[in-house]
Design a protein around this motif. Structure first.
Motif, PDB file in Angstrom:
ATOM      1  N   SER A   1       0.833  -1.207   0.000  1.00  0.00           N
ATOM      2  CA  SER A   1       0.000   0.000   0.000  1.00  0.00           C
ATOM      3  C   SER A   1       0.865   1.254   0.000  1.00  0.00           C
ATOM      4  CB  SER A   1      -0.926  -0.004   1.219  1.00  0.00           C
ATOM      5  OG  SER A   1      -1.657   1.209   1.294  1.00  0.00           O
ATOM      6  N   LEU A   2       1.910   1.251   0.831  1.00  0.00           N
ATOM      7  CA  LEU A   2       2.816   2.405   0.874  1.00  0.00           C
ATOM      8  C   LEU A   2       3.572   2.550  -0.442  1.00  0.00           C
ATOM      9  CD1 LEU A   2       4.160   1.890   4.501  1.00  0.00           C
ATOM     10  CD2 LEU A   2       2.795   3.834   3.716  1.00  0.00           C
ATOM     11  N   MET A   3       3.977   1.429  -1.038  1.00  0.00           N
ATOM     12  CA  MET A   3       4.653   1.487  -2.336  1.00  0.00           C
ATOM     13  C   MET A   3       3.713   2.038  -3.403  1.00  0.00           C
ATOM     14  SD  MET A   3       7.852   0.601  -2.474  1.00  0.00           S
ATOM     15  CE  MET A   3       8.044   0.149  -4.190  1.00  0.00           C
ATOM     16  N   SER A   4       2.448   1.605  -3.348  1.00  0.00           N
ATOM     17  CA  SER A   4       1.464   2.073  -4.324  1.00  0.00           C
ATOM     18  C   SER A   4       1.258   3.578  -4.196  1.00  0.00           C
ATOM     19  CB  SER A   4       0.140   1.334  -4.125  1.00  0.00           C
ATOM     20  OG  SER A   4      -0.843   1.823  -5.014  1.00  0.00           O
ATOM     21  N   GLN A   5       1.181   4.056  -2.957  1.00  0.00           N
ATOM     22  CA  GLN A   5       1.012   5.492  -2.738  1.00  0.00           C
ATOM     23  C   GLN A   5       2.202   6.262  -3.299  1.00  0.00           C
ATOM     24  OE1 GLN A   5       0.135   6.309   1.445  1.00  0.00           O
ATOM     25  NE2 GLN A   5      -1.102   4.437   1.555  1.00  0.00           N
ATOM     26  N   GLN A   6       3.403   5.729  -3.080  1.00  0.00           N
ATOM     27  CA  GLN A   6       4.593   6.396  -3.593  1.00  0.00           C
ATOM     28  C   GLN A   6       4.583   6.437  -5.121  1.00  0.00           C
ATOM     29  OE1 GLN A   6       8.445   4.378  -3.795  1.00  0.00           O
ATOM     30  NE2 GLN A   6       9.274   5.938  -2.442  1.00  0.00           N
ATOM     31  N   LYS A   7       4.189   5.326  -5.761  1.00  0.00           N
ATOM     32  CA  LYS A   7       4.141   5.282  -7.219  1.00  0.00           C
ATOM     33  C   LYS A   7       3.102   6.255  -7.763  1.00  0.00           C
ATOM     34  CE  LYS A   7       5.801   0.521  -7.743  1.00  0.00           C
ATOM     35  NZ  LYS A   7       5.458  -0.862  -8.111  1.00  0.00           N
ATOM     36  N   GLN A   8       1.963   6.355  -7.071  1.00  0.00           N
ATOM     37  CA  GLN A   8       0.932   7.289  -7.522  1.00  0.00           C
ATOM     38  C   GLN A   8       1.428   8.729  -7.442  1.00  0.00           C
ATOM     39  OE1 GLN A   8      -1.978   6.609  -9.002  1.00  0.00           O
ATOM     40  NE2 GLN A   8      -1.363   4.455  -8.889  1.00  0.00           N
ATOM     41  N   ARG A   9       2.183   9.026  -6.369  1.00  0.00           N
ATOM     42  CA  ARG A   9       2.758  10.376  -6.252  1.00  0.00           C
ATOM     43  C   ARG A   9       3.746  10.630  -7.385  1.00  0.00           C
ATOM     44  NH1 ARG A   9       2.831   8.978  -0.700  1.00  0.00           N
ATOM     45  NH2 ARG A   9       5.019   8.401  -0.821  1.00  0.00           N
ATOM     46  N   ALA A  10       4.564   9.605  -7.683  1.00  0.00           N
ATOM     47  CA  ALA A  10       5.551   9.757  -8.752  1.00  0.00           C
ATOM     48  C   ALA A  10       4.865   9.940 -10.100  1.00  0.00           C
ATOM     49  CB  ALA A  10       6.475   8.535  -8.788  1.00  0.00           C
ATOM     50  N   LYS A  11       3.789   9.155 -10.345  1.00  0.00           N
ATOM     51  CA  LYS A  11       3.060   9.279 -11.610  1.00  0.00           C
ATOM     52  C   LYS A  11       2.430  10.653 -11.739  1.00  0.00           C
ATOM     53  CE  LYS A  11       1.950   4.402 -12.441  1.00  0.00           C
ATOM     54  NZ  LYS A  11       0.860   3.410 -12.515  1.00  0.00           N
ATOM     55  N   ALA A  12       1.841  11.130 -10.625  1.00  0.00           N
ATOM     56  CA  ALA A  12       1.209  12.449 -10.657  1.00  0.00           C
ATOM     57  C   ALA A  12       2.237  13.524 -10.936  1.00  0.00           C
ATOM     58  CB  ALA A  12       0.501  12.720  -9.324  1.00  0.00           C
ATOM     59  N   ASP A  13       3.439  13.365 -10.345  1.00  0.00           N
ATOM     60  CA  ASP A  13       4.501  14.341 -10.578  1.00  0.00           C
ATOM     61  C   ASP A  13       4.971  14.298 -12.024  1.00  0.00           C
ATOM     62  OD1 ASP A  13       6.544  16.243  -9.667  1.00  0.00           O
ATOM     63  OD2 ASP A  13       7.946  14.614 -10.016  1.00  0.00           O
ATOM     64  N   ALA A  14       5.131  13.058 -12.552  1.00  0.00           N
ATOM     65  CA  ALA A  14       5.559  12.921 -13.949  1.00  0.00           C
ATOM     66  C   ALA A  14       4.518  13.495 -14.894  1.00  0.00           C
ATOM     67  CB  ALA A  14       5.819  11.446 -14.272  1.00  0.00           C
ATOM     68  N   LYS A  15       3.231  13.234 -14.581  1.00  0.00           N
ATOM     69  CA  LYS A  15       2.157  13.752 -15.429  1.00  0.00           C
ATOM     70  C   LYS A  15       2.150  15.263 -15.398  1.00  0.00           C
ATOM     71  CE  LYS A  15      -2.805  13.356 -16.258  1.00  0.00           C
ATOM     72  NZ  LYS A  15      -4.080  12.759 -15.787  1.00  0.00           N
ATOM     73  N   SER A  16       2.392  15.822 -14.192  1.00  0.00           N
ATOM     74  CA  SER A  16       2.423  17.280 -14.072  1.00  0.00           C
ATOM     75  C   SER A  16       3.545  17.867 -14.900  1.00  0.00           C
ATOM     76  CB  SER A  16       2.608  17.672 -12.598  1.00  0.00           C
ATOM     77  OG  SER A  16       2.841  19.049 -12.470  1.00  0.00           O
ATOM     78  N   LYS A  17       4.721  17.215 -14.846  1.00  0.00           N
ATOM     79  CA  LYS A  17       5.860  17.713 -15.623  1.00  0.00           C
ATOM     80  C   LYS A  17       5.590  17.583 -17.110  1.00  0.00           C
ATOM     81  CE  LYS A  17       9.353  16.713 -12.109  1.00  0.00           C
ATOM     82  NZ  LYS A  17      10.502  15.869 -11.739  1.00  0.00           N
TER      83      LYS A  17
END
Length: 885
Positions: free
Chosen positions: A427-443
């Protein structure tokens, strides 16, 4: 047939048929939205989409590629690899379906003796897009394939598009049937490992719009110029031609696997899990070798993080095979030897590559050692608490903060008789990946649609005249506002201006963009930035200061002469420092990145330890001696091969054309490929003043320097400080170091005495606190607020001292204080209180909540804090209530 031979046969075949042989692009992608080159057609996308006119009608290449989205599948299937080579042949408005199918069938089925691959026709199947009757007819006519070996599939597998409006088209794939021993009959449609896809032909013939998904779009017409993009998987053909089971066993990969087997003493083919680990090692070591050959270095972000992950997964796999010590010196050497026939540069750059790899392995082995210590404590704590599950957040902390692999956590926990809460960890790994994806999408969302530049690029390349001129007459080819092409821009607006010629330098090669203006009849533009959004095109971001600028208007570019002078000084200074570094440290100290602007430069270079002050002084002295000697700076344009033969250094990760610009400073003393602007003689640099040296990763260092007038100004400021110190301390300049050292020693002694006085003063408060103890049930409780306490450590000292002085009967001490404007509360319990069920960690959460914050700790002592200092009395009261409960 060796992999290098398969590669060369491809290039020879298509080269003999009129295709321009294009060298592999770097694994480092030019596309700002993608870290790596992930497919063979990526370097040709600007030509295939019409963004840039193709420089040749047909081309062929063998492209190095990296994909890490399926990294967890590596080693488990016969075809998942992170590094792979994609051979391709491309037609830009030249031949189409008939030519592509004819070439593919001829090369695949021609005898090896005549330069083909020698596949038996009866083993080959093809798939086509379900509505592409034209392709089916061609396969029947050219290849003589029967209906039962041609399968129609839908858009999800046999239709290509970029995922955006633009060019698209059906595809056709060629599969090799490995035989009934590998799976069921039924052809590629069964999606079985029996049928291996070896060649994909994309027929780019339609324009699409209203794209909502890979399979949902509108075909709005045929393209005026149809293109061909085909690709053959080199590793897949290799394992089929070499008669082995998978890509990990081909001649370029198997030697690493075998060496891992020898080092571990585990036999390949004996245990499935061990086989997977050996394949992971073989794949990841090769991928890392190739990434580092293209200039990627291990780091904690971007490409460097992916490389670091590959390296550390390799170390982890070796550890799981029972090898705890260094193995890279063995594995990387073997991989170098296996890859050098196709890529000689891996041998040429191996000193630099190996230094980085071995340093990363050494660092991670120490990380594993420290992580194991932390994990051992967590395991011990869990077992003492009677738990048989290790907390998921502990496993995640080890993974995220210390780089400790979850597989090792599972292994060590299992050895101790514990399981790991994988649900919480995942669950914690999934949350981290979602944050990374959101950051990548934002960039990614901030990257402009490059198609807006295609019409301007069609006029040709922007001519850069700034090497010899500071001003130039031109005309406005185009204007872009908010990503949309417009005909004019007026006062106050920010726009991009495309010119036919310019003297303004676009940011590249580490050199910042020029400052300056663009003026014309009735308008004036302030240049905010200059970039190259697509190859060959320069775009000027401007603020319209006066008037209205329109397409086709005349324009004069004017470079800010002062800024350009400073930029030239800094860029030439970068070359000088690089040469000085290599003179002192040797050829392995190779530049890995740089940035320079007027007055300032920074230079990253491969090195795995800090430079001493003496070394930095020597580098600075060599650099300034080169400036004093007024070395001639000469720039020449030469063919790339000739430039390299003269010893010109190419910087890793930079892209070079067939003709390159060579910059010499003092002849061969500093000779680099560089498109930046430079001084005429080294004396024009003025001065080098190294101001900082730091780490940018386990195998890279960074030096920063001021240049020219800025360097002099900094030294002037330091001189003023020295004068002030000599005056204040009444000490001659040459005696300042010893005088300051004496003062620092005296200050430390004074601080020590003050601390002793404070400790005595705190100890004198203990009797008063003991007297305040109240009995709550069977437990003695001290719950008091403290005044005049400087730090949380002071509070902690009083808490533990008071608890120890209360004796062996059940006791709880809770002290709170206002520390620098924020409330701090610390609770401690003795063994008797804990045996009675009173735990500091539980109490602190309640008390900290009253303070408007949080806290935590162990059963014997815990600390919390919050926002509201006025709530301290209520927080202490909550401690008493908690003990009562």
């Amino acid at each position: 047939m060796k992999t290098s031979e398969i590669r060369q046969r491809w290039l020879d075949y298509f080269g003999e048929r009129g295709h321009t042989v294009v060298p592999s692009a770097s694994l480092v992608s030019e596309d700002p939205t993608v870290m790596f080159t992930i497919a063979g057609m990526v370097p040709f996308i600007p030509y295939l989409t019409g963004l840039i006119p193709a420089p040749y009608p047909r081309a062929t290449s063998v492209q190095k590629c990296i994909r890490t989205n399926d990294i967890e599948e590596v080693g488990k299937t016969p075809r998942h690899g992170t590094f792979f080579q994609m051979t391709g042949n491309f037609s830009f408005g030249d031949y189409f379906k008939e030519g592509a199918i004819g070439y593919a069938w001829e090369l695949l089925t021609s005898a090896e003796s005549s330069g083909g691959y020698g596949f038996d026709e009866k083993d080959l199947w093809v798939t086509v897009y379900k509505d592409d009757d034209e392709a089916i007819a061609l396969w029947k006519r050219i290849a003589g394939l029967p209906d039962e070996r041609i399968q129609r599939l839908d858009k999800d597998t046999n239709y290509w598009s970029t995922g955006h409006p633009g060019p698209a088209g059906p595809s056709s794939e060629i599969f090799f049937d490995r035989g009934p021993a590998y799976g069921a009959d039924g052809g590629p449609a069964t999606d079985d490992d029996r049928y291996v896809e070896i060649w994909n032909l994309v027929f780019m013939q339609y324009a699409i719009e209203n794209v909502t998904s890979k399979t949902n779009f509108d075909i709005v017409g045929e393209l005026p110029s149809k293109n061909i993009d085909t690709g053959l998987g080199l590793e897949r053909v290799a394992f089929l031609k070499q008669g082995v089971e998978n890509m990990y066993e081909i001649d370029q990969v198997r030697p690493v696997l075998d060496r891992a087997s020898e080092l571990s003493g585990r036999r390949y083919g004996a245990v499935h899990d061990d086989d997977v680990r050996m394949r992971v090692i073989a794949d990841h070591v090769r991928s890392s070798l190739m990434l580092m050959s293209d200039g990627v270095t291990p780091s904690n972000e971007g490409r460097g993080y992916i490389l670091r992950r590959l390296l550390r997964r390799s170390v982890r796999a070796m550890r799981l095979l029972g090898v705890d010590g260094p193995s890279f010196p063995e594995l990387f050497t073997v991989s170098r030897d296996a890859m050098s026939a196709s890529y000689p540069e891996v041998s040429q750059n191996f000193d630099r590559i190996s230094q980085a790899a071995y340093g990363e392995e050494d660092t991670f082995l120490h990380t594993l050692e420290s992580g194991t210590s932390i994990l051992d404590l967590a395991v011990d704590s869990s077992k003492k608490a009677g738990k048989d599950v290790l907390a998921g957040d502990t496993a995640f902390l080890l993974h995220d903060t210390y780089g400790f692999p979850i597989d090792l956590t599972l292994e060590i926990a299992d050895e101790a008789g514990l399981t790991v809460d994988r649900d919480a960890f995942d669950s914690l790994m999934s949350q981290q990946k979602q944050r990374a994806k959101a950051d990548a999408k934002s960039k990614k969302s901030h990257v402009a649609d490059l198609s807006v530049y295609s019409a301007f690029r069609a006029h040709g390349e922007t001519q850069f005249l700034g090497y010899t001129e500071m001003t130039a007459e031109s005309r406005v080819l185009g204007l872009i506002v908010d990503g949309v092409s417009v005909t004019s821009a007026s006062q106050g607006q920010t726009a991009e201006v495309i010119l036919a010629e310019t003297t303004l330098y676009a940011e590249s090669g580490g050199q910042d963009a020029d400052k300056g203006t663009i003026v014309g009849n009735g308008y004036e533009l302030e240049v905010l930035d200059v970039q190259k959004p697509v190859k060959g095109l320069i775009s000027h971001t401007v603020k319209v200061k006066r008037g209205v600028v329109s397409v086709d208007a005349g324009a004069t570019t004017v470079v800010d002469a002062g800024y350009r002078r400073g930029a030239r000084q800094a860029h030439s200074g970068t070359h000088v420092i690089h040469a000085a570094l290599r003179q002192i440290l040797g050829p392995n100290a190779h530049q890995s990145g740089s940035y320079n602007k007027a007055g300032y430069l920074r230079l990253d270079f491969s090195w795995n330890q800090a430079l001493s002050r003496e070394t930095l002084t020597e580098i600075e002295e060599i650099s300034n001696n080169a400036i004093r000697d007024n070395l001639e700076v000469v720039t020449r344009e030469l063919p790339l091969d000739e430039a390299k033969s003269l010893g010109a250094m190419a910087l890793f990760g930079e892209k070079y054309g067939d003709v390159v610009r060579v910059v010499d400073i003092g002849g061969p003393w500093s000779r680099e490929l560089c498109a930046g602007t430079h001084v005429s003689t080294s004396a024009e640099i003025g001065m080098i003043n190294l101001v900082n040296e730091s780490s940018v990763g386990s195998t890279n260092r960074r030096v920063e320097s001021l240049v020219g007038l800025e360097a002099f100004d900094d030294l002037t400021a330091e001189r003023a400080i020295v004068r002030e110190l000599t005056s204040s301390l009444k000490t001659p300049r040459e005696q300042l170091p010893s005088r300051i050292s004496d003062l620092v020693t005296s200050l430390k002694q004074a601080e020590k005495k003050i601390k002793e006085y404070e400790s005595r003063a705190q100890a004198q408060r203990v009797p008063e606190l003991l007297a305040s103890a109240q009995t709550v049930g069977s437990i003695r409780v001290v719950a008091e607020a403290l005044n005049d306490v400087a730090t949380a450590d002071d509070v902690r000292t009083l808490v533990t001292t008071t608890r120890d002085r209360l004796g062996s009967e059940p006791s709880v001490v809770a002290l709170a204080a206002n520390v620098k404007g924020r409330p701090v509360i610390i609770v401690a319990t003795n063994q008797a209180a804990r045996s009675a069920g009173v735990h500091a960690g539980q109490i602190i959460r309640t008390a900290a909540g009253v303070l408007g914050g949080g806290g935590g700790g162990k059963d014997d002592i815990a600390q919390g804090g919050g926002q509201d200092v006025t709530a301290i009395p209520a927080a202490l009261a909550s401690v008493v209530d908690a003990v009562k409960a």
